[in-house]
Design an enzyme around this catalytic site. Sequence first.
Site, PDB file in Angstrom:
ATOM      1  N   SER B  35       0.822  -1.221   0.000  1.00  0.00           N
ATOM      2  CA  SER B  35       0.000   0.000   0.000  1.00  0.00           C
ATOM      3  C   SER B  35       0.851   1.264   0.000  1.00  0.00           C
ATOM      4  O   SER B  35       0.535   2.236  -0.672  1.00  0.00           O
ATOM      5  CB  SER B  35      -0.906   0.021   1.231  1.00  0.00           C
ATOM      6  OG  SER B  35      -1.752  -1.101   1.227  1.00  0.00           O
ATOM      7  N   GLU B  56       4.375   0.575  14.547  1.00  0.00           N
ATOM      8  CA  GLU B  56       4.807   1.872  14.014  1.00  0.00           C
ATOM      9  C   GLU B  56       5.715   2.627  14.980  1.00  0.00           C
ATOM     10  O   GLU B  56       6.622   3.350  14.558  1.00  0.00           O
ATOM     11  CB  GLU B  56       3.588   2.736  13.668  1.00  0.00           C
ATOM     12  CG  GLU B  56       2.722   2.171  12.541  1.00  0.00           C
ATOM     13  CD  GLU B  56       1.770   1.069  13.016  1.00  0.00           C
ATOM     14  OE1 GLU B  56       1.627   0.889  14.241  1.00  0.00           O
ATOM     15  OE2 GLU B  56       1.178   0.386  12.155  1.00  0.00           O
ATOM     16  N   PHE B  81      -1.071   6.679  11.434  1.00  0.00           N
ATOM     17  CA  PHE B  81      -0.215   5.958  12.383  1.00  0.00           C
ATOM     18  C   PHE B  81       1.148   6.649  12.530  1.00  0.00           C
ATOM     19  O   PHE B  81       1.701   6.741  13.621  1.00  0.00           O
ATOM     20  CB  PHE B  81      -0.040   4.501  11.947  1.00  0.00           C
ATOM     21  CG  PHE B  81      -1.348   3.818  11.630  1.00  0.00           C
ATOM     22  CD1 PHE B  81      -2.400   3.866  12.544  1.00  0.00           C
ATOM     23  CD2 PHE B  81      -1.539   3.154  10.433  1.00  0.00           C
ATOM     24  CE1 PHE B  81      -3.613   3.255  12.260  1.00  0.00           C
ATOM     25  CE2 PHE B  81      -2.755   2.540  10.145  1.00  0.00           C
ATOM     26  CZ  PHE B  81      -3.795   2.588  11.051  1.00  0.00           C
ATOM     27  N   ARG B 165      -3.486   8.308  -1.178  1.00  0.00           N
ATOM     28  CA  ARG B 165      -3.797   6.986  -1.716  1.00  0.00           C
ATOM     29  C   ARG B 165      -4.333   7.066  -3.151  1.00  0.00           C
ATOM     30  O   ARG B 165      -3.963   6.276  -4.010  1.00  0.00           O
ATOM     31  CB  ARG B 165      -4.866   6.335  -0.838  1.00  0.00           C
ATOM     32  CG  ARG B 165      -5.438   5.071  -1.445  1.00  0.00           C
ATOM     33  CD  ARG B 165      -6.489   4.456  -0.537  1.00  0.00           C
ATOM     34  NE  ARG B 165      -7.010   3.239  -1.135  1.00  0.00           N
ATOM     35  CZ  ARG B 165      -8.286   3.078  -1.474  1.00  0.00           C
ATOM     36  NH1 ARG B 165      -9.163   4.039  -1.294  1.00  0.00           N
ATOM     37  NH2 ARG B 165      -8.674   1.941  -2.015  1.00  0.00           N
TER      38      ARG B 165
END
Lengths: 268, 313
Positions: B35, B56, B81, B165
């Site tokens: 991703s 993370e 995150f 994204r």
Amino acid sequence: MLKEKANVIRRDIIEMLYESKSGHPGGSLSACDIVTALYFKEMNIDPKNPKWEERDRFVLSKGHAAPVLYAALAEKGYFDKSELLKLRKTGAMLQGHPDMKGTPGVDMSTGSLGQGIAAANGMALAAKLQDKSYRVYTILGDGEVQEGIVWEAAMFSAHYKLDNLTAFVDFNGLQIDGKNEDVMGINPLDKKFEAFGWNVIKIDGHDFDQIIDAIEQSKNTKGKPTIIIAKTIKGKGVSFMEDQAGWHGKAPSQEETEIALKELGGVK
Amino acid sequence: MMKKIATREAYGEALAELAKINDKVVVLDADLSKSTKTASFKEVCKERFINVGIAEQNMVATAAGLAAAGMIPFASSFAIFASGRAFEIVRNSVAYPKLNVKIAATHAGLTVGEDGATHQAIEDISIMRSIPNMTVINPADGVEAKAAILKIAEYNGPAYIRLGRSKVPVIFDEDTYEFEIGKGIQLSEGNDVSIIATGIMVSEALKAKDILEKENIKARVINIHTIKPIDEDIIIKAAKETGAIVTAEEHSIIGGLGSAVAEVVSEKAPALMKRIGVNDTFGESGDGSELLAKYGLTAEDIAKAAREIIANK
């Protein structure tokens, strides 16, 4: 010889905390013998060249024990001892918790618990990626292992086979609010690290032979990181501070300072 | 039809290039490499790709250690995150010691879409720009994103790069575009109003300019790709010459570009302002472009704000 060094460092810790009127004596004194063994016996470092690329690294993950690190660095010759008495004062070099940008010899800024071991992993990994032979040492507090990131990091060190990393747990059994086991149980710590894939060694953290022997074992262990769980006494060396949670983060009064220094074989 | 590419795709391309030209670059990911597009780095440079698993906080602190030992780590995760979960580690272990860690934060803003409010970072610019030593970059398109990534690999210090994204229109010409940290880019001439935009809202700002042009309103469009340090000169000039500013960002109106511009304008060149952004509310699941419309982040919303502000001049 190491014992004498440790005593000098303990005296410096008491004096600097008295001068600053704040700071953390308990965990500084409990980690003192481990720090002394690292700086005066084990680590391949050069005080004249603090940024030397091939140097062994030290990360004080339990950053509140900064006084023991500062006293060791000053004794080693990284900076003048007069700096110690300015600890925590406005404009001084020595911050309440280690600052890698401000203090020669400090390899990582720490103080927020749990992050130091992960940073130590990064340094150990960097050595592998760059084909360097330095080792990385870190000291965690026993209360510190209550932080989740410690276990994320513990998984990482084992997964990436960081056998150039030696971590200590300064296991004095006490944290701010009392005994670890009353605040949040951490045992069995050895089995936990073992289950995470670490080489685990348990020692008396005030016995130099055991400390040095454990470090040697960690150097000879291939394919996995080593954790040395060192049983220590919080406030070690000063009778009225020993094993007292109340001395986690409190500076001694003038009278207490005099008694402490006397016990440590010196006078103010 | 205009070419479209997601800025995260450009991140992947830039990393693949960096793998070849800089052996200090190491890429960390927290189980999202497909991703975040760090998989493109992994393909060409497996030995310097480090998956930390779903952790993370550990990723950022490990990156700090790598940087302290001379590497150039790119720590990659979703913006929520990277900026949220790892915030205190970014602050204490990266920014405070001024370590050379790049935080690549993908899936920023509402346009992450269907995953909904938990995954929509609309506070990250605000959080990151409040940290001393931190450089905050929010590219407008794939060309700018790639150039920004290559540039910050050369810059020695902490940086937060915000990526998206969804595919967004390509605005810049790859052959001529030059990225300079901290330098705003004026995209159109006009003295009636200034539209100062960042990230994917830059293309909406350009559309708004076209809408306004039909009404004989000349809008100056400015792309602020570096929110910190912000280009004060270009903002002061816009405030003085147009007297009216609309800011546009895919982010909360609190603490982001709008606030950063208002800080400059209110102290150095007072002018009327309106902020286009998410109005202090959480998002929801849905198609990215539908969400932009629902939450008032379209070219038409920008044009409307411009008309209102001009009427009040």
